[in-house]
Design a protein around this motif. Structure first.
Motif, short mmCIF file in Angstrom:
data_model
loop_
_atom_site.label_atom_id
_atom_site.label_comp_id
_atom_site.label_asym_id
_atom_site.label_seq_id
_atom_site.Cartn_x
_atom_site.Cartn_y
_atom_site.Cartn_z
N ASN A 112 0.81 -1.22 0.00
CA ASN A 112 0.00 0.00 0.00
C ASN A 112 0.84 1.26 0.00
OD1 ASN A 112 -2.53 -1.16 -0.09
ND2 ASN A 112 -2.64 -1.38 2.13
N GLU A 113 1.86 1.30 0.81
CA GLU A 113 2.67 2.52 0.97
C GLU A 113 3.74 2.67 -0.11
OE1 GLU A 113 2.04 4.95 3.20
OE2 GLU A 113 0.30 3.75 3.76
N PHE A 114 4.34 1.59 -0.53
CA PHE A 114 5.44 1.62 -1.50
C PHE A 114 5.09 0.70 -2.67
CE2 PHE A 114 7.22 2.04 2.78
CZ PHE A 114 7.74 3.31 2.69
N THR A 115 4.02 1.03 -3.39
CA THR A 115 3.47 0.15 -4.41
C THR A 115 4.48 -0.14 -5.52
OG1 THR A 115 1.30 1.08 -3.96
CG2 THR A 115 1.55 -0.20 -5.98
N LEU A 116 5.00 0.87 -6.14
CA LEU A 116 5.90 0.68 -7.27
C LEU A 116 7.20 0.00 -6.83
CD1 LEU A 116 6.21 1.16 -10.28
CD2 LEU A 116 7.24 3.37 -9.75
N LEU A 117 7.74 0.43 -5.71
CA LEU A 117 8.99 -0.15 -5.22
C LEU A 117 8.80 -1.62 -4.84
CD1 LEU A 117 11.93 0.47 -4.48
CD2 LEU A 117 11.12 1.02 -2.19
N SER A 118 7.68 -1.96 -4.21
CA SER A 118 7.46 -3.35 -3.83
C SER A 118 7.20 -4.22 -5.05
CB SER A 118 6.31 -3.47 -2.84
OG SER A 118 5.10 -3.05 -3.42
N MET A 119 6.55 -3.68 -6.08
CA MET A 119 6.34 -4.45 -7.31
C MET A 119 7.66 -4.72 -8.01
SD MET A 119 2.84 -2.77 -8.93
CE MET A 119 3.59 -2.70 -10.52
N ILE A 120 8.46 -3.70 -8.17
CA ILE A 120 9.75 -3.87 -8.86
C ILE A 120 10.66 -4.80 -8.05
CG2 ILE A 120 11.86 -2.66 -9.54
CD1 ILE A 120 10.05 -0.27 -10.27
N GLY A 121 10.71 -4.61 -6.75
CA GLY A 121 11.57 -5.45 -5.92
C GLY A 121 11.15 -6.91 -5.92
N SER A 122 9.86 -7.17 -5.80
CA SER A 122 9.41 -8.56 -5.76
C SER A 122 9.58 -9.24 -7.10
CB SER A 122 7.96 -8.64 -5.29
OG SER A 122 7.11 -7.94 -6.16
N ILE A 123 9.34 -8.54 -8.20
CA ILE A 123 9.56 -9.13 -9.53
C ILE A 123 11.04 -9.38 -9.76
CG2 ILE A 123 9.42 -8.66 -12.01
CD1 ILE A 123 6.75 -7.27 -11.44
N LEU A 124 11.89 -8.46 -9.35
CA LEU A 124 13.34 -8.63 -9.52
C LEU A 124 13.85 -9.82 -8.71
CD1 LEU A 124 15.94 -7.46 -10.74
CD2 LEU A 124 16.17 -6.12 -8.64
N ILE A 125 13.43 -9.93 -7.48
CA ILE A 125 13.87 -11.05 -6.64
C ILE A 125 13.36 -12.37 -7.20
CG2 ILE A 125 13.64 -12.10 -4.35
CD1 ILE A 125 13.72 -9.25 -3.22
N ALA A 126 12.11 -12.42 -7.66
CA ALA A 126 11.57 -13.65 -8.26
C ALA A 126 12.35 -14.04 -9.51
CB ALA A 126 10.10 -13.48 -8.59
N CYS A 127 12.72 -13.07 -10.33
CA CYS A 127 13.52 -13.37 -11.52
C CYS A 127 14.91 -13.88 -11.15
CB CYS A 127 13.63 -12.12 -12.40
SG CYS A 127 12.11 -11.68 -13.23
N LEU A 128 15.54 -13.28 -10.16
CA LEU A 128 16.86 -13.73 -9.74
C LEU A 128 16.83 -15.14 -9.17
CD1 LEU A 128 18.33 -10.49 -8.11
CD2 LEU A 128 19.03 -11.58 -10.25
N VAL A 129 15.83 -15.45 -8.36
CA VAL A 129 15.72 -16.80 -7.79
C VAL A 129 15.46 -17.82 -8.89
CG1 VAL A 129 14.27 -18.26 -6.32
CG2 VAL A 129 15.06 -16.06 -5.49
N THR A 130 14.59 -17.50 -9.85
CA THR A 130 14.31 -18.40 -10.96
C THR A 130 15.56 -18.62 -11.80
OG1 THR A 130 12.03 -17.61 -10.99
CG2 THR A 130 12.80 -18.81 -12.93
N TRP A 131 16.31 -17.58 -12.06
CA TRP A 131 17.56 -17.69 -12.82
C TRP A 131 18.57 -18.56 -12.09
CZ3 TRP A 131 22.42 -15.61 -11.46
CH2 TRP A 131 23.39 -15.71 -12.43
N TYR A 132 18.69 -18.36 -10.78
CA TYR A 132 19.64 -19.15 -9.99
C TYR A 132 19.29 -20.64 -10.02
CZ TYR A 132 22.02 -21.25 -6.05
OH TYR A 132 22.77 -22.08 -5.28
#
Length: 98
Positions: free
Chosen positions: A62-82
Motif C-alpha cells: 500500500n505505501e510503496f506500491t511501485l517499489l514493492s512491485m519492482i523489488g518482488s519481480i526482480l527477486i523472483a527473476c533472480l531466484v528463478t535464474w539461480y
C-alpha cells in the motif's frame, strides 16, 4: 507481491531427480534450515516488530506500491535464474544412461 513470493519459495524447494542421491546429513540439514527459517520469521515479525508477516507485506504494497512491485519481480527473476542454472549443473553431473 505474493505471486512473486510464491515463485521465490518454490525456487527454494526444487524437486530432486530420480537418480539423485541425497545424504542423510543433507536431508536433515534441509529440514532443520526450514524450521530455523520459519522460527526466525516468527521472531522477527511477532516478537521484534510486533506485527505479522502478512500485515507487513500489505503495508509495503500500500505505501510503496511501485517499489514493492519492482523489488518482488526482480527477486523472483533472480531466484528463478539461480535455480535454472543449478538445474543445468545437476543435469550435467547425472548420467542418465547408467
Amino acid at each position: 507481491m505474493w505471486i512473486c513470493i510464491s515463485f521465490c519459495i518454490g525456487g527454494l524447494f526444487p524437486a530432486s531427480d530420480p537418480g539423485d542421491e541425497i545424504k542423510r546429513f543433507t536431508f536433515f540439514w534441509s529440514y532443520a534450515s526450514i524450521v530455523l527459517f520459519f522460527a526466525g520469521l516468527y521472531l522477527i515479525f511477532q516478537v521484534w516488530l510486533d506485527t505479522g508477516l502478512f500485515k507487513w507485506t500489505i503495508y509495503l504494497a500500500n505505501e510503496f506500491t511501485l517499489l514493492s512491485m519492482i523489488g518482488s519481480i526482480l527477486i523472483a527473476c533472480l531466484v528463478t535464474w539461480y535455480w535454472f542454472r543449478h538445474a543445468n549443473r545437476q543435469v550435467q553431473k547425472i548420467d542418465y544412461l547408467q
